[in-house]
Design a protein around this motif. Structure first.
Motif, PDB file in Angstrom:
ATOM      1  N   VAL A   2      -9.268   3.355  -2.524  1.00  0.00           N
ATOM      2  CA  VAL A   2      -7.978   4.012  -2.277  1.00  0.00           C
ATOM      3  C   VAL A   2      -6.886   2.973  -1.994  1.00  0.00           C
ATOM      4  CG1 VAL A   2      -8.617   4.363   0.165  1.00  0.00           C
ATOM      5  CG2 VAL A   2      -6.767   5.689  -0.828  1.00  0.00           C
ATOM      6  N   MET A   7       0.840  -1.202   0.000  1.00  0.00           N
ATOM      7  CA  MET A   7       0.000   0.000   0.000  1.00  0.00           C
ATOM      8  C   MET A   7       0.871   1.247   0.000  1.00  0.00           C
ATOM      9  SD  MET A   7      -3.526   0.071   1.893  1.00  0.00           S
ATOM     10  CE  MET A   7      -3.067   0.000   3.628  1.00  0.00           C
ATOM     11  N   ASN A   8       0.947   1.900  -1.116  1.00  0.00           N
ATOM     12  CA  ASN A   8       1.693   3.139  -1.221  1.00  0.00           C
ATOM     13  C   ASN A   8       0.903   4.021  -2.172  1.00  0.00           C
ATOM     14  OD1 ASN A   8       3.927   5.060  -1.604  1.00  0.00           O
ATOM     15  ND2 ASN A   8       5.093   3.470  -0.534  1.00  0.00           N
ATOM     16  N   PHE A   9       0.359   5.097  -1.670  1.00  0.00           N
ATOM     17  CA  PHE A   9      -0.558   5.866  -2.502  1.00  0.00           C
ATOM     18  C   PHE A   9      -0.696   7.292  -1.998  1.00  0.00           C
ATOM     19  CE2 PHE A   9      -3.817   6.052   0.695  1.00  0.00           C
ATOM     20  CZ  PHE A   9      -3.645   4.879   1.413  1.00  0.00           C
ATOM     21  N   GLU A  10      -1.344   8.081  -2.818  1.00  0.00           N
ATOM     22  CA  GLU A  10      -1.664   9.465  -2.462  1.00  0.00           C
ATOM     23  C   GLU A  10      -3.166   9.620  -2.597  1.00  0.00           C
ATOM     24  OE1 GLU A  10       1.047  12.153  -4.273  1.00  0.00           O
ATOM     25  OE2 GLU A  10      -0.248  13.885  -3.922  1.00  0.00           O
ATOM     26  N   PHE A  11      -3.783  10.334  -1.670  1.00  0.00           N
ATOM     27  CA  PHE A  11      -5.233  10.506  -1.741  1.00  0.00           C
ATOM     28  C   PHE A  11      -5.625  11.907  -1.300  1.00  0.00           C
ATOM     29  CE2 PHE A  11      -9.489  10.526   0.101  1.00  0.00           C
ATOM     30  CZ  PHE A  11     -10.213   9.983  -0.940  1.00  0.00           C
ATOM     31  N   GLN A  12      -6.491  12.500  -2.081  1.00  0.00           N
ATOM     32  CA  GLN A  12      -7.098  13.769  -1.675  1.00  0.00           C
ATOM     33  C   GLN A  12      -8.392  13.933  -2.448  1.00  0.00           C
ATOM     34  OE1 GLN A  12      -5.018  17.446  -2.724  1.00  0.00           O
ATOM     35  NE2 GLN A  12      -5.740  18.404  -0.836  1.00  0.00           N
TER      36      GLN A  12
END
Lengths: 395, 395
Positions: B261, B1-6
């Motif tokens: 996500v 799990m490596n992610f960006e969220f906005q």
């Protein structure tokens, strides 16, 4: 269900993302107030890596160190003074929930001429709800409070022994840099407390909400089931990065708003715990672990249905009816057994706390928040006697 | 799990919130492009109420009507021309997924000098990823796509028969005004399609993701269980506002980002369906309802474990082992039975579609997106033959 929701925080998540702190900070200016706690981030090398990333991005920093567990309003005042004097463009929180909570209020206090305590709910009101704050970037080193991606903070006034909260959209961090690697060195007891903390964040809205939010119920159960599955692994082996990752994510999600949105939930266990830890300076989640099962038994007796749902969906029990109190209580027993299995206390006596101040805690709690009839908002609402009886059951 | 969220969209949710449209719009200017579809919003009085709210807030509007199901790039061009000529400050989408998708791309096209089709993924690339757009406010009149609170849009090029997508942060609506009362008049078939659509939005990432996101799995199951519980109620009684509310919220949540996500999921069923509806102009979710069970059987045979989890957690089945294919297939059968029970088609023949173009759909699909080896990204990746076999199984 009638509500408004917006969480603008940008989340960078994953092992190694600490290296992107500088890149994130660079969007908000050139000089940061870097807020830390008791020094563990320096011993573990996290501080150096954070600073390296900031330097590479051309962001300088001044320090505000020594934020204590159960952060104090005097620390907020001190941090805001530094931020103002040094002309900081932003506040970076590098630490656990206390550091992040203090940083948010420091960021708002730096732009507020009045007493920062005005912003904290007390005497049943906010004197001042913050509408602006310096940009905040959070870098959690502990999976627990979810403070990294929400707009709440809890601060203690050490002079008046009042521990209370502020929630305001202006306090949403701009960026949360969430790197599970930073939590690998967290000790066993704090790891377990973090698991308890995140579960309690969802049980509050689950049991005290309007009851008309079935999807949010499913999400709450999902958070709890994930904590039940991965929490013991993180406790058993602190180097299990996969478990650390799942618990870090669950902790963020528990209080990011996705689970409790629209529930109109109350937070009686938190409110009661705050008054206890205002006097005893215990770890917040240790207090939650003690009070929550006792509170659950009190509330289940008044209205068993939601506790039956919890017993069935979380612990796989089978109820005889939708109001099967025995089943509800069995589920609560299993929950308490889980807390004990990961090393959390479930009785005040384990922390050396007696019954001397039970009535004081209860009175202090309704002094911060009550329903206009002297009762703590909850499902059911709690009189002072109700709170004392819950405290006694947890003695 | 490596992610960006906005996800910065502000969500106003609940029966009656349409009355707050003007207040929301007033923050973004004085003149709106008001985008609508085939006229049902005018017949039902929703349009008048929206306009009344805008007027009360001093916001004027010009109309862009007639956005078709499977919205066309020519409609986008037309809408953007009006927005530019009339100097609109914002775009308000009042309709279903097609109207909302078109509105987002109109809002970006109004600030882009090139061909708006540049923004849509085709020929395996985006010629132009939009980085700016007029502010968009969505007012969904249908619970289905979740387009009201995400940054995606699907557009058809009617000249080239290509239906494809764009996802870009610039396309996040500023505000989603989500009023379940507006969906009370939605016909039975469209209600059922919406339920299927929202379920398919979560099954894609659930079955095609990295497999390392246990909390997201729980959330996906929560969305599906909520749809299974409340979908039939909304289908059975369109005036059941409680059911409408739960389905509207589930549809938004399914694709707001909270569920998928970090899953790094692929969307093979959507990709295949888009090429089908590019040729046949069927309702998107009708195509999903046909293709999804057939695809699930194909994927379960390759890797049953996730389908076993689905069968156990969603349908309460008990597997003999984690790879029990029989159990997996039983779960898929029950899912298909559910879709049929609410009136969704599950075979192409029900829509009068034969096998003539199966290979064309498959080739068109990999022409839009492939893994570099001529296969559609999925779990497992799909060759043209794989896709054709799935289409045939759904004949």
């Amino acid at each position: 269900m009638n509500f408004e929701f917006q969480n603008p925080t940008r989340i960078l998540f994953g092992a190694g993302v600490l290296a992107r702190l500088g890149e994130a900070a660079g969007e908000y200016g050139k000089k940061a107030l870097l807020v830390t706690g008791g020094g563990s981030v320096k011993r573990g090398g996290v501080f150096d890596r954070a600073v390296e990333s900031l330097k590479a991005a051309g962001v300088s920093y001044v320090e505000c160190t020594g934020i204590e567990p159960n952060p104090r309003i005097s620390s907020v005042v001190r941090g805001a003074d530094i931020a103002r004097k040094e002309g900081c463009d932003m506040v970076i929180a590098l630490g656990g929930g206390s550091v992040m909570d203090a940083s948010k209020v420091i960021a708002a206090a730096a732009l507020y001429d009045g007493d920062p305590w005005d912003m904290i709910m007390h005497g049943q009101e906010h004197v001042h709800v913050p509408t602006q704050a310096l940009p905040v970037i959070t870098v959690p080193t502990l999976a627990a409070t979810g403070s990294e991606a929400n707009c709440g903070a809890v601060i203690t006034n050490e002079k008046t022994t009042v521990k209370s909260f502020v929630m305001a959209p202006a306090l949403y961090p701009k960026v949360a840099v969430v790197d599970p690697e930073l939590t690998v060195s967290v000790p066993v007891d704090q790891t377990a407390y973090g698991v308890c903390d995140l579960i309690t964040h969802v049980t509050e809205a689950y049991f005290n909400g309007s009851g008309t939010t079935p999807l949010q119920d499913r999400f709450a159960e999902g958070v709890i089931l994930t904590a039940l599955e991965w929490g013991p692994k993180a406790v058993a082996d602190g180097n299990d990065l996969e478990a650390r990752t799942q618990i870090q994510w669950a902790a963020l999600v528990a209080l990011v708003g996705w689970v409790n949105v629209g529930t109109n939930g109350a937070y009686p266990v938190h409110m009661m715990e705050h008054t206890v830890s205002a006097y005893h300076d215990i770890t917040h989640a240790a207090g939650l672990s003690i009070i929550n099962p006792a509170w659950m038994r009190f509330a289940a007796k008044a209205e068993p249905a939601k506790f039956v749902q919890f017993a069935e969906r979380v612990f796989g029990l089978k109820a005889r009816s939708a109001d099967d109190l025995d089943c509800a209580l069995q589920g609560i027993d299993l929950f308490e057994t889980f807390l004990r299995s990961i090393g959390c206390p479930t009785r005040f006596s384990e922390l050396g706390i007696g019954d001397e101040l039970f009535e004081t805690y209860a009175k202090d709690t309704v002094a911060i928040m009550n329903d206009g009839n002297g009762r703590l908002p909850a499902r059911p609402p709690m009189s002072i006697d109700d709170m004392v009886s819950v405290f006694k059951a947890a003695l």
